[in-house]
Scaffold this active site. Structure first.
Site, mmCIF file in Angstrom:
data_model
loop_
_atom_site.group_PDB
_atom_site.id
_atom_site.type_symbol
_atom_site.label_atom_id
_atom_site.label_comp_id
_atom_site.label_asym_id
_atom_site.label_seq_id
_atom_site.Cartn_x
_atom_site.Cartn_y
_atom_site.Cartn_z
ATOM 1 N N TYR A 112 37.556 -32.642 -25.537
ATOM 2 C CA TYR A 112 37.356 -31.284 -25.292
ATOM 3 C C TYR A 112 36.142 -30.422 -25.678
ATOM 4 O O TYR A 112 34.984 -31.412 -26.214
ATOM 5 C CB TYR A 112 38.614 -30.767 -26.711
ATOM 6 N N GLY A 122 14.279 -10.925 1.327
ATOM 7 C CA GLY A 122 12.709 -10.309 1.246
ATOM 8 C C GLY A 122 11.868 -11.198 1.267
ATOM 9 O O GLY A 122 10.531 -10.794 1.098
ATOM 10 N N SER A 181 32.959 -35.671 -33.164
ATOM 11 C CA SER A 181 32.523 -34.279 -32.668
ATOM 12 C C SER A 181 31.038 -34.237 -32.806
ATOM 13 O O SER A 181 30.272 -34.305 -33.669
ATOM 14 C CB SER A 181 33.114 -33.205 -33.389
ATOM 15 N N HIS A 239 10.097 -14.560 -25.456
ATOM 16 C CA HIS A 239 10.519 -14.756 -26.519
ATOM 17 C C HIS A 239 11.949 -14.062 -26.789
ATOM 18 O O HIS A 239 12.981 -14.231 -27.220
ATOM 19 C CB HIS A 239 9.583 -14.357 -27.760
ATOM 20 N N CYS A 285 30.907 -29.448 -30.526
ATOM 21 C CA CYS A 285 31.023 -28.207 -31.043
ATOM 22 C C CYS A 285 29.749 -27.521 -31.100
ATOM 23 O O CYS A 285 28.677 -28.301 -31.000
ATOM 24 C CB CYS A 285 31.847 -28.033 -32.637
ATOM 25 N N MET A 323 10.978 -14.031 3.593
ATOM 26 C CA MET A 323 10.223 -14.146 5.005
ATOM 27 C C MET A 323 10.502 -13.085 5.897
ATOM 28 O O MET A 323 10.947 -12.144 5.701
ATOM 29 C CB MET A 323 10.827 -15.783 5.162
HETATM 30 P P1 ADP Z 1 16.687 -10.121 6.943
HETATM 31 O O1 ADP Z 1 16.882 -11.572 6.591
HETATM 32 O O2 ADP Z 1 15.356 -9.942 5.933
HETATM 33 O O3 ADP Z 1 17.702 -9.133 6.826
HETATM 34 P P2 ADP Z 1 16.840 -9.854 9.760
HETATM 35 O O4 ADP Z 1 16.361 -10.990 10.662
HETATM 36 O O5 ADP Z 1 18.275 -10.078 9.583
HETATM 37 O O6 ADP Z 1 16.079 -10.011 8.357
HETATM 38 O O7 ADP Z 1 16.491 -8.728 10.468
HETATM 39 C C1 ADP Z 1 16.028 -7.527 9.775
HETATM 40 C C2 ADP Z 1 16.493 -6.343 10.566
HETATM 41 O O8 ADP Z 1 16.299 -6.269 12.063
HETATM 42 C C3 ADP Z 1 18.179 -6.437 10.507
HETATM 43 O O9 ADP Z 1 18.567 -5.102 9.915
HETATM 44 C C4 ADP Z 1 18.669 -6.923 11.615
HETATM 45 O O10 ADP Z 1 20.005 -6.381 11.882
HETATM 46 C C5 ADP Z 1 17.647 -6.258 12.778
HETATM 47 N N1 ADP Z 1 17.426 -7.088 13.868
HETATM 48 C C6 ADP Z 1 17.211 -8.485 13.897
HETATM 49 N N2 ADP Z 1 17.423 -8.761 15.067
HETATM 50 C C7 ADP Z 1 17.746 -7.841 16.076
HETATM 51 C C8 ADP Z 1 18.057 -7.745 17.171
HETATM 52 N N3 ADP Z 1 17.855 -8.738 18.087
HETATM 53 N N4 ADP Z 1 18.586 -6.483 17.720
HETATM 54 C C9 ADP Z 1 18.592 -5.419 16.818
HETATM 55 N N5 ADP Z 1 18.353 -5.493 15.551
HETATM 56 C C10 ADP Z 1 17.994 -6.561 15.095
#
Ligand code: ADP
Ligand code: MG
Ligand code: MG
Length: 885
Positions: free
Chosen positions: A853, A107, A766, A458, A833, A109
């Site tokens: 150990y 999630g 130890s 904490h 220990c 990039m």
């Molecule tokens: P992430 O790394 O967040 O999983 P992905 O690059 O794997 O992102 O892609 C996101 C979604 O798009 C995934 O469900 C992947 O299977 C789908 N996807 C990516 N490239 C293709 C493609 N060329 N054709 C069909 N689905 C794709």
């Protein structure tokens, strides 16, 4: 000069990359290449290397020289492979642009799908597929993703438009929208872009591609990704690869779909295809929760051919990678395509089961099986767990701050927690957040629940240190300390109501759920046995009582590394004798009181020796300051004085005299024993009388007597003389000989520095790593809660040095001590220990430093054993892992 190679093609059954090229092609790209080489159906494409990303960052976003020409060449190759043309108005090639770093950063990039569409190409796609609805669905998805990733327009505006259209049409699902609806959505999307960015949505596919590649490169340094790398300690210098891949379409009607699958059940480890899919859907629809996906077994009926193919490929992948795989797939008009594979994440239970099963199946050897299970995961298996058979209804979720489950009655202050626990009640301490004053209450509670604070708050840090389950930062509860209650999901939980927390998941449940206690059995026991074969470092326990000694044997440890005799004094009848000793005015009085303790200690030691069946038992001479044994409140003092039949003033004077401004560095350890030698005399008598009895009964026994808190060799010599004298006396009297050793704890920096002198006199070392950490940093552990969390938050310290040995400082002193010690006494036995003995990273450090150990609490023995095996194996074999970690 020819430009560097930046782009690697995969397709038509051959790829320029392999699974071993993760550093260059990223996890996703290298595995797409590997699958292509295995002739698994993967849509063709090419990967732009992480090097290109790194160089582009240096060029402030410009692409490195030659890169784009290579992209153009590979694009031409891709067009040929697909029989389609990029931007063509009749037969347009569409691609996805996918990020992919060396390790997956879920999630963090971004990905753009259906790139290459524009106002003309969408018509071409509609004609070719004879499905205009599909074409416009793809177009609206593309605009949405591209605008989000490249033009930085929030996805929520697009979702609003889509929702609005659904409302206007009175439908619920996006699949119910018609072609005309989607055309309208596309029009509104484009208007949104115009309005927000002051220009048209880009129509030139090459320009789209350029921008998308640039944006994915750039996403490496978005704040989310940077934060993620900081938390997971990944280098910022890696960069991400970019995968450009021909699209396949799961949204082409009811014969198409998309899904994710695991080659084994990631929850239980069971060997079966596990996963979910959605028909007529694309990309992340399955995980996005827009429609409820179906379990992958259903695919058998919905698309039998695709199911069989998927099942076959999954088995093949697992064989090839020799580990459980997590795959993405898409079905286009009945035909299956794989889009990703990587090593799947799994629960600790599943990790153990899979490792043992795969060894049995001949997929991996015992070595790999042991390496498959992270020692930290093992730790979770050793905490009480919610009974998996129980029906669990979660009412809120916070952070999984300290693992294990706990059940107790809710209390809202630390004082209450202590008071209730003293009455024998089980409580959960519920606080908005905790501070140093709460530590006593945290200790008394079964578990801790806080409404605020993060993983390094904490509460979290202290709970982990104590090994107490903790759910922190549970924002769904609102606490009223005044009313002693909290509100969750409209329900009020009052003081004394039962609640259950699971610090492994962060879950809060109401009521009293059944827990199961950890035990070493089945697959888990088998795996730990294998670990024993690989491990070099020994594992002992910190065991103070015969019960602990029994647990030591149950967990198959190799002896006791620390038996703290003072814990035995806290029991009812003994504490009185102890107090008489403390209050006595002279050595004579003390001896009289100690004489009462002697038989009790002797029988404890005997019971411990019996259980240990001749394995070494290190017994430490009395260590804590005396004031710990005296009561504090006026009322308690009064009743003690009455019990002892002495005037209150005398008792008060004694208590006054024992007050120290800095007890941690005060009158304790061997210092106490030097001023009160009769304590050591009594303890040595108890040890050797018990040992001689063992020998008389023809039972094996191996006592090792340990002197605490030594700083100079003279301190040790002083104590050793007493111990040897008493030993000789007892043996003479009983007419038998007992093998024994006398050694010392190394827990002050000075002791490390003069370890050669000490080793000339001491038979073993130890490391008391708790005290050594306190004295090396000059931190008091009991007060560190005031600043340590912030230190870790701000990165002033990477880790809590009371959890993982500080290798640069404390560790360096240990290494020096081992070197000096063994230079004076060849083969000197050295161990540690203290709680570090059960911390996997510290165990690995001890292995590297040549310790004999580690000693830890009995329930952490399997953790230490696994960590010891990992340390030994990692040193010996270079492990090549194919799958993405
Ligand atoms: P992430 O790394 O967040 O999983 P992905 O690059 O794997 O992102 O892609 C996101 C979604 O798009 C995934 O469900 C992947 O299977 C789908 N996807 C990516 N490239 C293709 C493609 N060329 N054709 C069909 N689905 C794709
Ligand atoms: Mg993916
Ligand atoms: Mg100590």
């Amino acid at each position: 000069m020819a430009a560097k190679k930046y782009v690697y093609f995969f397709g038509s059954g051959r790829a320029e990359g392999t699974a071993r090229m993760k550093d260059l092609l990223g996890g996703k790209g290298s595995n797409l290449a590997e699958m292509t080489n295995l002739k698994i159906p993967v849509p063709p494409g090419f990967t732009i290397s992480t090097e290109a990303c790194v160089e582009s960052m240096k060029l402030r976003g410009k692409f490195p020289a030659g890169m784009w020409t290579q992209v153009e060449k590979n694009l031409a190759k891709l067009e040929k492979a697909m029989g389609l043309r990029f931007g063509d108005r009749n037969a347009p090639l569409l691609v996805s642009v996918r990020s992919g770093a060396r390790v997956s950063m879920p999630g963090m990039m971004d990905t753009v799908l259906n790139l290459g569409l524009n106002d003309q190409a969408v018509e071409g796609l509609a004609r070719r597929s004879q499905d205009p609805r599909f074409a416009y669905d793809s177009y609206r998805r593309f605009i949405q993703m591209f605008s989000n990733v490249v033009l930085d327009i929030s996805i929520k505006y697009f979702e609003e438009i889509l929702e609005k259209r659904k409302r206007e049409r009175g439908v619920e699902l996006d699949t119910e929208l018609t072609t005309a609806d989607l055309q309208e959505v596309v029009r509104r999307y484009k208007a949104l872009v115009r309005e927000r960015r002051g220009r048209e949505f880009p129509q030139d596919p090459r320009q789209q591609l350029r921008q998308a590649v640039g944006a994915v490169f750039g996403s490496w340094n978005n704040p989310r990704a940077i934060k993620y790398r900081e938390i997971h300690r990944l280098p910022h210098t890696w960069g991400t690869a970019v995968n450009v891949q021909a699209m396949v379409f799961g949204n082409m009607g009811e014969r198409s779909g998309t899904g994710v699958a695991f080659t084994r059940d990631p929850g239980t480890g069971e060997k079966r295809l596990f996963g979910e899919f959605l028909m007529n859907a694309q990309g992340e629809d399955v995980v996005a929760g827009i429609r409820t996906p179906q379990s992958v077994e259903k695919l058998r009926q919905v698309s039998p051919k695709a199911y069989q193919e998927l099942d076959r490929i999954c088995r093949r992948l697992e064989k090839h990678y020799r580990d459980m795989q997590d795959v993405e797939f898409t079905i286009q008009d009945g035909t299956l395509f794989l889009l990703q594979t990587r090593t799947g994440k799994r629960t600790p239970t599943a990790a153990v089961r899979m490792a043992v099963d795969m060894q049995r199946e001949g997929l991996i050897d015992k070595r790999l099986a042991v390496l498959r299970v992270d020692p930290h995961q093992v730790e979770i298996l050793l905490h009480p767990m919610l009974d998996p058979k129980a029906k669990v209804e979660r009412v809120a979720r916070g952070l999984p701050a300290s693992p294990g489950a706990a059940v107790g009655q809710a209390v809202f202050t630390a004082e209450e927690a202590e008071a209730w626990a003293a009455r024998g009640e089980k409580v959960i301490l519920v606080r908005a957040e905790t501070s140093a004053e709460d530590v006593g209450g945290m200790h008394a509670a079964q578990g801790i629940l806080t409404a605020r604070g993060g993983m390094t708050s904490h509460a979290a840090v202290v709970a982990r240190g104590m090994g107490k389950p903790c759910v922190a930062g549970c924002g769904d509860i609102s606490i009223s300390e005044a009313e002693r209650s909290f509100l969750v999901k409209g329900r009020t939980v009052k003081e004394s109501d039962w609640i259950t927390i699971d610090g492994t998941t962060g879950d809060l449940m109401l009521g009293r759920l059944p827990l199961i206690q950890p035990e070493l059995s089945g697959d888990f026991a088998r795996l730990v046995k294998w670990a024993d074969d690989f491990r070099k470092i020994g594992v002992r326990t910190n065991a103070d009582t015969p019960t602990d000694a029994a647990a030591t044997m149950d967990f198959e440890a190799e002896g006791i590394g620390l038996c703290r005799t003072e814990h035995m004094f806290f029991v009812e009848d003994r504490i009185t004798a102890m107090r008489e000793m403390i209050v006595a005015d002279d050595a004579e009085g003390r001896r009289k009181a100690l004489a009462k303790l002697l038989p009790m200690q002797r029988s404890d030691f005997k019971a411990i020796f019996e259980r240990m069946k001749g394995l070494p038992v290190i017994i430490r001479i009395f260590d804590p300051p005396l004031h710990e044994f005296l009561p504090k409140t006026a009322h308690e003092l009064q009743s003690l004085a009455a019990d002892m039949g002495i005037p209150l003033e005398r008792l008060e004077r004694k208590v006054q005299a024992l007050v120290e401004s800095n007890p941690m560095l005060g009158h304790r350890g061997c210092r106490l024993a030097i001023t009160y030698p009769e304590i050591t005399e009594m303890q040595a008598s108890a040890i050797f009388e018990a040992a001689c009895q063992m020998v008389k009964e023809r039972k094996k026994v191996l006592p090792e007597v340990m002197v605490p808190l030594v700083g100079t060799v003279e301190e040790f010599r002083h104590q050793r003389a007493i111990i040897d004298r008493v030993a000789a006396g007892v043996m003479r009297k009983s007419g038998v000989k007992v093998p024994y050793q006398v050694g010392t704890m190394i827990e002050t920096p000075r002791a490390c520095l003069v370890s050669d002198e000490i080793a000339a006199e001491a038979e073993f070392f130890s490391f008391g790593t708790n005290d050594l950490t306190q004295t090396t940093f000059g931190f008091s552990r009991d007060d560190a809660g005031k600043f340590l969390p912030q230190y870790i938050e701000e990165g002033i310290l990477q880790d809590d040095p009371f959890i993982s040995i500080d290798e640069q400082g404390v560790g360096e002193l240990m290494a020096l001590s081992v070197r000096k010690g063994r230079s004076a006494r060849k083969g000197l036995e050295v161990g540690i220990c203290g709680e570090h003995g059960g911390d996997p990273r510290s165990v690995e450090f001890c292995h590297r430093t040549g310790l004999d150990y580690v000693s830890c609490s009995p329930y952490r023995v399997p953790v230490a054993k696994m960590a010891g095996a990992h340390a030994a194996l990692k040193e010996k074999v270079k492990i090549t892992v194919l799958g993405e970690k």
